[in-house]
Design a protein around this motif. Sequence first.
Motif, mmCIF file in Angstrom:
data_model
loop_
_atom_site.group_PDB
_atom_site.id
_atom_site.type_symbol
_atom_site.label_atom_id
_atom_site.label_comp_id
_atom_site.label_asym_id
_atom_site.label_seq_id
_atom_site.Cartn_x
_atom_site.Cartn_y
_atom_site.Cartn_z
ATOM 1 N N GLU A 1 -3.536 3.720 4.146
ATOM 2 C CA GLU A 1 -4.729 3.260 3.438
ATOM 3 C C GLU A 1 -5.749 4.379 3.258
ATOM 4 O OE1 GLU A 1 -2.712 -0.207 5.279
ATOM 5 O OE2 GLU A 1 -3.317 1.794 5.969
ATOM 6 N N ASP A 2 -6.008 5.151 4.331
ATOM 7 C CA ASP A 2 -7.007 6.226 4.254
ATOM 8 C C ASP A 2 -6.581 7.315 3.278
ATOM 9 O OD1 ASP A 2 -8.605 4.947 6.046
ATOM 10 O OD2 ASP A 2 -8.010 6.154 7.779
ATOM 11 N N THR B 1 1.186 7.312 -6.262
ATOM 12 C CA THR B 1 0.071 8.245 -6.452
ATOM 13 C C THR B 1 0.508 9.675 -6.165
ATOM 14 O OG1 THR B 1 -1.532 6.534 -5.846
ATOM 15 C CG2 THR B 1 -2.274 8.820 -5.718
ATOM 16 N N LEU C 1 -4.490 7.001 0.725
ATOM 17 C CA LEU C 1 -4.542 6.473 -0.633
ATOM 18 C C LEU C 1 -5.980 6.431 -1.154
ATOM 19 C CD1 LEU C 1 -3.182 5.184 -3.077
ATOM 20 C CD2 LEU C 1 -3.368 2.959 -1.923
ATOM 21 N N ASP C 2 -6.912 5.983 -0.318
ATOM 22 C CA ASP C 2 -8.319 5.919 -0.728
ATOM 23 C C ASP C 2 -8.850 7.315 -1.049
ATOM 24 O OD1 ASP C 2 -8.341 3.210 -0.415
ATOM 25 O OD2 ASP C 2 -9.266 3.223 1.585
ATOM 26 N N ASP C 3 -8.492 8.291 -0.234
ATOM 27 C CA ASP C 3 -8.972 9.661 -0.441
ATOM 28 C C ASP C 3 -8.451 10.230 -1.760
ATOM 29 O OD1 ASP C 3 -10.578 11.783 0.745
ATOM 30 O OD2 ASP C 3 -8.706 12.920 0.935
ATOM 31 N N SER D 1 -7.407 8.504 -4.325
ATOM 32 C CA SER D 1 -7.961 7.713 -5.430
ATOM 33 C C SER D 1 -9.349 8.191 -5.818
ATOM 34 C CB SER D 1 -8.021 6.225 -5.040
ATOM 35 O OG SER D 1 -6.719 5.725 -4.769
ATOM 36 N N GLU D 2 -10.064 8.793 -4.863
ATOM 37 C CA GLU D 2 -11.399 9.330 -5.133
ATOM 38 C C GLU D 2 -11.356 10.774 -5.627
ATOM 39 O OE1 GLU D 2 -13.565 8.803 -1.540
ATOM 40 O OE2 GLU D 2 -13.527 6.602 -1.636
ATOM 41 N N VAL E 1 0.840 -1.200 0.000
ATOM 42 C CA VAL E 1 0.000 0.000 0.000
ATOM 43 C C VAL E 1 0.876 1.252 0.000
ATOM 44 C CG1 VAL E 1 -1.809 1.250 1.228
ATOM 45 C CG2 VAL E 1 -1.825 -1.245 1.216
#
Length: 470
Positions: free
Chosen positions: A158-159, A37, A161-163, A165-166, A30
């Motif tokens: 993780e948080d 990213t 990366l998710d943010d 990615s959105e 991750v």
Amino acid sequence: MIKLLNILSEEIGGVDTLPRGCTKYPNGSVSKKLCNTLNKSLYRKITYPLIRKVFDMKKQKWNEVMSPEEQERTLSTLSRLKDLDPTRKWQWPSETGKITYGTIDEFINNRIPELGFLYREVDGNLEWDPVNKLDTNYSDLAVLITDIVEQSKTFTVEDLLDDLSEGNTNILQDVVDTVGNYPEILYDRFISDSDLYTTQSLYYSLQGEEVEDFVLESMLDCGWELIHQGGGGDIIDVFLGIDLIMEKDGELKTIQCKKVWKIENLPSTRMNPDSGAYRITGNVYVSKQRNIDLVGYGTLEGQTIIGGRQKEVVIRDKQYVYTDKMVLPKPEGSRYFYIDNPICTNIGGTLSEQVSPKKDNLIKSIQSIVDQSLKRMEKETEEMGLGEMEYINEIDSIERVEVKDFHTEYKDKPVRKLYVDIYVQDSEYAWDNYSHTRYTIGNEIVKLIPGTKIFFTIKDTRTFGPGIDW
């Protein structure tokens, strides 16, 4: 200077495609996904203020750190530029990064007193720290931000990366704002060990310096005399974008050097069907063009060509035509361009063995790579058990590792040769056991400088013991 260096192992297809500092993280992790990213200029506007805040806290004034001799040398060179035309407007970045235009006198009187950099102590002397490039190299910055989040108790990889990615940047902004409240801690915990966050900029610098030396050699062969060569935080290089200043028959020229992939002499081209031209392949950008008289293009194989301003080529009615505008040649919508009448070129010639004028700085940079490798190996042994005593003993017996020489020989193709001495407190009969150290150091160097042949010499520092007194 430098480094970690898993960087060069990641070739993403094509000649000279640059690897990313994110290769320090395990494939598929991750953290590596987050780093990749963040490895975009898109996020620089968020992360840049954080680095500037730390830099502003730690930087020292150039005119207070540099020796009187170095300051006099710089001012003398600037005086030569002023003599070209005292009213000429040059360009340089202000403290805020905005481009400013002014005379050399204005640069000396208004900009130089403001100049501040981070310095590091080397052999009792203060030297310009490569980490100064961190605020302009978002690849290294991506590694720093990823490391910060990995060690954070408030944010998770993780948080974030998710943010991202959105398409959001809320968490990234929160990270920057939170960490920005503790610039001293950020510096001490991360940036003070700046070798970790200069891998990508070092890669650029090493190749850039090699090409610069090729261009210099060509200009010398063409009868030009060197007046000034930048590098290592030189303010003429950093702020005016000038790598070389050369003189011939009383004519002074400023030169910016660029690495390209290929230089070809074509007997016929669309614009010059009878006389031909040189085609240069490379995706280059010439900065601070107002300050530059010539551009020296070079390949890592030693080909060079130096060109000045020439007539602009544009497309009109689906035809390529010349205009009266004089421009420095560069790619326009493609990765190649042409030079009609070069100032100097060595295409078709041969290059003998060359030793870079910046050899000492290069050796210092490679020495930093070696030092970082040893530190990591020593840290690994702290967590090892009895089953790994052979490796522990190997590391414990090493006093130091010194880089002795580095040069490139040019025959059929360039061959980089590095000579390294390993000083140990052990019998010569145990020298084969240093294979792990040699492999680790060699592997990291080759990742940064591909194609390097490394020659290790083991040296016993003991004055008494097995293999010495028997």
